[in-house]
Enzyme design. Structure first.
Site, PDB file in Angstrom:
ATOM      1  N   GLU A 153      -3.218   3.042  -1.933  1.00 54.46           N
ATOM      2  CA  GLU A 153      -2.916   1.483  -2.332  1.00 54.46           C
ATOM      3  C   GLU A 153      -2.615   0.536  -1.045  1.00 54.46           C
ATOM      4  O   GLU A 153      -2.237  -0.491  -1.422  1.00 54.46           O
ATOM      5  CB  GLU A 153      -1.764   1.432  -3.387  1.00 54.46           C
ATOM      6  CG  GLU A 153      -2.217   1.801  -4.649  1.00 54.46           C
ATOM      7  CD  GLU A 153      -1.220   1.441  -5.745  1.00 54.46           C
ATOM      8  OE1 GLU A 153      -1.892   0.529  -6.675  1.00 54.46           O
ATOM      9  OE2 GLU A 153      -0.209   1.701  -5.911  1.00 54.46           O
ATOM     10  N   HIS A 178       5.692  -2.985  -2.043  1.00 55.07           N
ATOM     11  CA  HIS A 178       4.828  -2.806  -3.477  1.00 55.07           C
ATOM     12  C   HIS A 178       5.726  -1.634  -3.982  1.00 55.07           C
ATOM     13  O   HIS A 178       6.166  -0.762  -3.303  1.00 55.07           O
ATOM     14  CB  HIS A 178       3.460  -2.230  -3.232  1.00 55.07           C
ATOM     15  CG  HIS A 178       3.056  -1.550  -4.514  1.00 55.07           C
ATOM     16  ND1 HIS A 178       3.020  -2.325  -5.803  1.00 55.07           N
ATOM     17  CD2 HIS A 178       2.614  -0.395  -4.883  1.00 55.07           C
ATOM     18  CE1 HIS A 178       2.492  -1.403  -6.734  1.00 55.07           C
ATOM     19  NE2 HIS A 178       2.188  -0.239  -6.259  1.00 55.07           N
ATOM     20  N   HIS A 230       7.533   0.473  -7.987  1.00 57.93           N
ATOM     21  CA  HIS A 230       7.380   0.709  -9.138  1.00 57.93           C
ATOM     22  C   HIS A 230       8.861   0.756  -9.944  1.00 57.93           C
ATOM     23  O   HIS A 230       9.104   1.506 -10.675  1.00 57.93           O
ATOM     24  CB  HIS A 230       6.655   2.120  -9.416  1.00 57.93           C
ATOM     25  CG  HIS A 230       5.666   2.236  -8.644  1.00 57.93           C
ATOM     26  ND1 HIS A 230       5.340   3.566  -7.965  1.00 57.93           N
ATOM     27  CD2 HIS A 230       4.517   1.402  -8.411  1.00 57.93           C
ATOM     28  CE1 HIS A 230       4.165   3.524  -7.499  1.00 57.93           C
ATOM     29  NE2 HIS A 230       3.616   2.305  -7.465  1.00 57.93           N
TER      30      HIS A 230
END
Length: 304
Positions: free
Chosen positions: A81, A100, A102
Site C-alpha cells: 500500500e 496509515h 487499522h
C-alpha cells in the site's frame, strides 16, 4: 522541513514507528512515511516490516512520489500500500508525513452511519469533518481482487482526493462517500480535511511533519474511544427516558445527542495545542526509548 538533517529525519521516522505501535495505533500492520526534505519528489517508508521492529537505515526505503517505485533497484521488499503515500504526496505538496493504520477503535465509524467528529479539545487536530473513503467506488475492471487494499495508482488517487471531497456528499456530516467531480481550480497545498477514514479498513491522516501526523493519529484514536463512550452513555439515557415515561409525563421525551466541537472550536483548539505539541512528543519518545521492546540504532530524535 528545510535545513533538517537526513539522519535526524531517519531517527525521527524510526521513533514514530515505535510510538504508533506503543499507543496501539498500529500493530504488525500499518505504516508511516516522511517526504524527503532534500528532494520532495521522493519519500521514505520502512520496508515490509512490523513498525515495532523498524530499527535502522537498513529498514528504510526511498520511493519516488511519481510512481511509488523504489529509488534503488536492490531495495528491500516494500509495503503493497505504498501508493497511499505516493499519491497523497503527489496531490498535496505541503504534506510531509502520512500515517496509515487499522486502529480498531476507529473502524466502526467507517462502516456505520455515525460519523466520527471531535468531541474534546485535544481532538480538534483531526478536523471538523472526517470523510469516509469507500474503495468500492474506485475499482476498475483491471482490479482483479477487491480486498480493500490501496495497491495501485488509481486507487491511491481516489484516496488522495478524499482529503478534499467535492461532490454533493461533502456537505452533510453523515457518512461521506468519496464520489468526486473534477475541478478546474488547483487544490490547496494542504488538504482541508487532514484525516480520512477508509471503509472497513482503517484510516489515513497527514501532517506537515512526522510529529504532526503522529499527534493526529493518536488523538484520532483517543477521540474514537471518547466518542464511543459518550454515544453509549447518551443512548442509554435516551432509552431510559423512553422506558420510564409515564402517563403523567413526569419524564417528557427529550431525545438528546452528544455535543460536538464546532468548526471554529476545532480550528482554535488545534491552533492552541499545536504550540504545545513538543510536550507529548518528548514523552512519547521517552516511553519507547525506555520500554525495552524498541531499538533505534540512530539514537533518540533531536530535542528529546
Amino acid at each position: 522541513m528545510a535545513g533538517t538533517s537526513q539522519e535526524s529525519v531517519f531517527s525521527t521516522l524510526i521513533a514514530a514507528n515505535h510510538i504508533l505501535h506503543y499507543h496501539k495505533v498500529v500493530d504488525a500492520f500499518g505504516h508511516i512515511s516522511v517526504r524527503n526534505p532534500a528532494n520532495p519528489s521522493t519519500f521514505f517508508l520502512s520496508g515490509n516490516l512490523a513498525p515495532a521492529l523498524v530499527s535502522g537505515l537498513q529498514d528504510l526505503v526511498e520511493y519516488r512520489v511519481e510512481d511509488a517505485g523504489a529509488v534503488r533497484e536492490d531495495a528491500p521488499r516494500g509495503y503493497a500500500e505504498r501508493f497511499i503515500h505516493s499519491e497523497i504526496y503527489k496531490k498535496w505538496p505541503e504534506v510531509n508525513s502520512v500515517v496509515h493504520a487499522h486502529a480498531e477503535d476507529v473502524i466502526p465509524f467507517s462502516i456505520s452511519s455515525q460519523p466520527i467528529r471531535p468531541v474534546y479539545h485535544m481532538a480538534g487536530v483531526i478536523g471538523a469533518c472526517v470523510p469516509v473513503f469507500d474503495i468500492n467506488n474506485h475499482y476498475k475492471p483491471s482490479d482483479t481482487t477487491h480486498n480493500l487494499l490501496v495497491t495501485n495508482s488509481h486507487l491511491g488517487v481516489g484516496l488522495a482526493n478524499a482529503f478534499s471531497p467535492t461532490s454533493a456528499f461533502a456537505k452533510p456530516i453523515n457518512m461521506i462517500k468519496s464520489y468526486f467531480s473534477s475541478s478546474d481550480s488547483p487544490p490547496p497545498p494542504f488538504p482541508p480535511n487532514p484525516t480520512v477514514l477508509m471503509r472497513g479498513h482503517g484510516f489515513t491522516c497527514v501532517g506537515t511533519s512526522i510529529q504532526e501526523s503522529v499527534y493526529r493519529s493518536i488523538y484520532l484514536c483517543s477521540n474514537a474511544r471518547v466518542q464511543t463512550n459518550a454515544l453509549l452513555i447518551q443512548n442509554t439515557f435516551n432509552v431510559r427516558k423512553l422506558a420510564v415515561k409515564s402517563v403523567d409525563d413526569v419524564f417528557p421525551i427529550d431525545m438528546k445527542d452528544i455535543t460536538y466541537l464546532s468548526d471554529r472550536e476545532c480550528v482554535d483548539a488545534w491552533e492552541a495545542n499545536k504550540a504545545q505539541a513538543a510536550r507529548p512528543w518528548k514523552l512519547w519518545c521517552k516511553e519507547v526509548e525506555t520500554s525495552g521492546l524498541y531499538s533505534n540504532q540512530l539514537g533518540p530524535p533531536p530535542g528529546t
